[in-house]
Design a protein around this motif. Structure first.
Motif, PDB file in Angstrom:
ATOM      1  N   CYS A   1       0.819  -1.227   0.000  1.00  0.00           N
ATOM      2  CA  CYS A   1       0.000   0.000   0.000  1.00  0.00           C
ATOM      3  C   CYS A   1       0.851   1.275   0.000  1.00  0.00           C
ATOM      4  CB  CYS A   1      -0.912  -0.009   1.227  1.00  0.00           C
ATOM      5  SG  CYS A   1      -1.892   1.493   1.406  1.00  0.00           S
ATOM      6  N   TYR A   2       0.581   2.143  -0.971  1.00  0.00           N
ATOM      7  CA  TYR A   2       1.325   3.402  -1.106  1.00  0.00           C
ATOM      8  C   TYR A   2       1.127   4.324   0.086  1.00  0.00           C
ATOM      9  CZ  TYR A   2       2.431   2.683  -6.092  1.00  0.00           C
ATOM     10  OH  TYR A   2       2.918   2.242  -7.278  1.00  0.00           O
TER      11      TYR A   2
ATOM     12  N   GLY B   1      -3.563  -2.959   3.917  1.00  0.00           N
ATOM     13  CA  GLY B   1      -3.533  -1.790   3.049  1.00  0.00           C
ATOM     14  C   GLY B   1      -4.822  -1.016   3.096  1.00  0.00           C
ATOM     15  N   CYS B   2      -4.790   0.174   2.464  1.00  0.00           N
ATOM     16  CA  CYS B   2      -5.962   1.048   2.470  1.00  0.00           C
ATOM     17  C   CYS B   2      -7.095   0.454   1.630  1.00  0.00           C
ATOM     18  CB  CYS B   2      -5.585   2.429   1.942  1.00  0.00           C
ATOM     19  SG  CYS B   2      -5.267   2.491   0.163  1.00  0.00           S
ATOM     20  N   GLY B   3      -6.724  -0.394   0.658  1.00  0.00           N
ATOM     21  CA  GLY B   3      -7.730  -1.038  -0.185  1.00  0.00           C
ATOM     22  C   GLY B   3      -8.141  -0.215  -1.388  1.00  0.00           C
ATOM     23  N   ALA B   4      -7.649   1.015  -1.486  1.00  0.00           N
ATOM     24  CA  ALA B   4      -8.122   1.908  -2.552  1.00  0.00           C
ATOM     25  C   ALA B   4      -7.015   2.449  -3.456  1.00  0.00           C
ATOM     26  CB  ALA B   4      -8.866   3.086  -1.925  1.00  0.00           C
ATOM     27  N   CYS B   5      -5.776   2.491  -2.994  1.00  0.00           N
ATOM     28  CA  CYS B   5      -4.705   3.072  -3.818  1.00  0.00           C
ATOM     29  C   CYS B   5      -4.338   2.101  -4.950  1.00  0.00           C
ATOM     30  CB  CYS B   5      -3.498   3.416  -2.950  1.00  0.00           C
ATOM     31  SG  CYS B   5      -2.507   1.983  -2.480  1.00  0.00           S
TER      32      CYS B   5
ATOM     33  N   CYS C   1      -2.685  -1.194  -3.768  1.00  0.00           N
ATOM     34  CA  CYS C   1      -3.652  -2.104  -3.136  1.00  0.00           C
ATOM     35  C   CYS C   1      -4.529  -2.759  -4.205  1.00  0.00           C
ATOM     36  CB  CYS C   1      -4.535  -1.351  -2.145  1.00  0.00           C
ATOM     37  SG  CYS C   1      -3.750  -1.045  -0.547  1.00  0.00           S
TER      38      CYS C   1
HETATM   39 ZN    ZN Z   1      -3.328   1.289  -0.393  1.00  0.00          ZN
END
Ligand code: ZN
Length: 234
Positions: free
Chosen positions: A198-199, A212-216, A219
């Motif tokens: 995750c960035y 991870g954030c799940g959105a970047c 991810c």
């Molecule tokens: Zn992420």
């Protein structure tokens, strides 16, 4: 120069962790290298040690081959770049079609420093996780870029380094297949739990495919690869 020894560019992400296992499967002596360049997802530097410790613990046949870990500080890279990977700005697409997470020159610099370190350590093989199959379009991940770099560092350092990029033709699902082939379920679990993609550096949210954030974009790639692999093995 040891022909049976390798230096792996190990960031702490899924790809480079799989490359580390790939190298341990092939070479008698393997060292690792990470870069601290002020990345927002600095947590990837912390999981490196966790992942290495897990390999030592759970894979005794690899433990004897796993050598020193090196971390180089490259503050200058952050100083010269203005990107969403090195600044607290929103991740977005640029007019040129590249995401603003692209850090210009990053992989060129990484491979050059890796070669300089391998020169001193006497390691012939360099292993890196770049991939042009399932990626964000970064031009320094392309096969041609890395082949040209191999020529450049060999000319510039008067050596015969071999730059391996085992994931170049593999998508993210195939990278899980490779991890499974190299180390079975224990390695898949180690990659899932103790690597970071995750960035935004989010380690608070746990998903099937890891943290991870799940959105970047990172991810997103990781999730789609995991789903494709699990779907094929369901
Ligand atoms: Zn992420």
């Amino acid at each position: 120069m040891r022909d049976d020894a390798a230096l792996v560019l190990f960031s702490g992400g899924q790809d480079s962790a799989t490359c580390l296992a790939w190298a341990l499967d092939r070479f008698a002596h393997v060292e690792t290298l990470g870069f601290d360049y002020g990345q927002r997802h600095r947590v990837e530097l912390e999981v490196r040690a966790t992942f290495r410790a897990r390999l030592l613990r759970e894979f005794p046949h690899w433990a004897a081959r796993l050598g020193e870990d090196h971390v180089l500080a490259l503050d200058a890279l952050r100083a010269v770049s203005d990107t969403a990977l090195t600044r607290d700005t929103e991740i977005a697409m640029q007019a040129d079609g590249l995401p603003n997470t692209f850090v210009p020159g990053r992989n060129l610099i990484f491979v050059t420093f890796a070669a300089a370190l391998a020169y001193r350590r006497g390691l012939r093989h360099l292993v890196a996780g770049m991939c042009e199959t399932d990626y964000s379009g970064y031009p320094d991940c392309r096969d041609d870029t890395l082949k040209a770099l191999q020529v450049a560092v060999n000319l510039g350092m008067e050596r015969r380094f071999v730059l391996h990029t085992p994931l170049m033709r593999r998508d993210k699902a195939a990278t899980w297949v490779l991890a499974d082939r190299l180390g079975g379920a224990p390695l898949v679990e180690a990659v899932r739990e103790d690597t970071h993609s995750c960035y935004l550096g989010d380690r608070a949210q746990r998903h099937d495919w890891g943290y991870g954030c799940g959105a970047c974009p990172a991810c997103d790639l990781r999730r789609r690869g995991w789903d494709a692999w699990r779907g094929a093995h369901a």
